[in-house]
Design an enzyme around this catalytic site. Structure first.
Site, PDB file in Angstrom:
ATOM      1  N   ASP A   1       0.986  -1.266  -0.288  1.00 52.60           N
ATOM      2  CA  ASP A   1       0.186  -0.040  -0.031  1.00 52.60           C
ATOM      3  C   ASP A   1       1.052   1.280  -0.034  1.00 52.60           C
ATOM      4  OD1 ASP A   1      -1.980  -1.945   0.323  1.00 52.60           O
ATOM      5  OD2 ASP A   1      -2.420  -1.357   2.345  1.00 52.60           O
TER       6      ASP A   1
ATOM      7  N   LYS B   1      -7.284  -3.683  -2.881  1.00 51.48           N
ATOM      8  CA  LYS B   1      -8.005  -4.501  -1.860  1.00 51.48           C
ATOM      9  C   LYS B   1      -8.720  -3.662  -1.023  1.00 51.48           C
ATOM     10  CE  LYS B   1      -3.780  -4.464   1.226  1.00 51.48           C
ATOM     11  NZ  LYS B   1      -4.304  -3.435   2.059  1.00 51.48           N
TER      12      LYS B   1
ATOM     13  N   CYS C   1      -1.850  -2.591   8.289  1.00 51.28           N
ATOM     14  CA  CYS C   1      -1.833  -3.696   7.238  1.00 51.28           C
ATOM     15  C   CYS C   1      -0.609  -4.446   7.275  1.00 51.28           C
ATOM     16  CB  CYS C   1      -1.815  -2.787   5.687  1.00 51.28           C
ATOM     17  SG  CYS C   1      -3.612  -1.836   5.433  1.00 51.28           S
TER      18      CYS C   1
END
Length: 216
Positions: free
Chosen positions: A19, A84, A129
């Site tokens: 990310d 996602k 994450c």
């Protein structure tokens, strides 16, 4: 057969880029240094033929992977580039690409497609994450190397707590340069010149990242 343990050397590396997106530039602590570390590892992944897995979080709202990394996200070693909503990178699409293994599986490279991965993870946020990805990979029987000079969060204080938790959970917290030379293993390897040259060229960026991220 030997169980996967933290004491074993890297044998089956994979690089996870979590990310690292444009919209996070003003929000993440020392984001540019994290990007520099990630770029170095991505550059090394091509000559070393390390599989690369990339995710973005809600790309339509938070932007694509940062421009510095995009040139290195092509080629057969880039196995996935997945958008996602899950916080973990272990989405159904990525999990389908991972070896089927278990926490007691062998880490012998001769064991074929069931060889656990040695996942090297960089990205954001360390406590969200990156943490959830690491825990999911550990639960699947893979080893995880969290790159201390390549992960960050909006709040600086979250990093140390998250890294301590992940170390306790069984992850290995280390640095980008240590990982590259462990993967090489031998200065006689054909890739040594390219990787050692990359390390030399990024010496100042590495020092800067270590100075802010690795005073643990």
């Amino acid at each position: 057969m030997a169980a996967v343990t933290k004491a074993m050397r890297i044998r089956n590396p994979a690089l996870f880029i979590c990310d690292i997106q444009e919209k996070f530039r003003p929000a993440i602590y020392e984001y540019q240094k994290l990007i520099s570390t990630s770029e170095k590892l991505l550059k090394a992944s091509s000559p070393l033929q390390i599989p690369v897995f990339v995710t973005t979080q809600n790309r339509a709202r938070l932007g694509d992977t940062v421009s510095e990394l995009k040139p290195y996200l092509t080629g057969p070693h880039v196995r996935a580039d997945v958008d996602k909503t899950l916080f973990s990178m272990v989405t159904p699409e990525i999990r389908a690409l991972l070896p089927e293994t278990s926490p007691t599986a062998s880490n012998d490279a001769s064991s074929g497609n069931n060889t656990p991965l040695d996942v090297i993870i960089v990205g954001i946020e360390t406590h969200i994450c990156v943490t959830q990805t690491t825990l999911d990979l550990l639960a699947l029987g893979h080893r995880v190397y969290v790159v201390a000079d390549g992960v960050s969060s909006c709040n600086e204080g979250e990093r140390g707590i998250a890294l301590a938790r992940l170390r306790d959970a069984g992850a290995i917290v280390t640095t980008s340069e240590s990982l590259l030379f462990e993967i090489l293993g031998d200065a006689k390897r054909g890739e040594f010149k390219a990787v050692s040259g990359l390390v030399k060229d990024t010496k100042e960026q590495t020092k800067g990242a270590l100075d802010v991220f690795c005073k643990i």
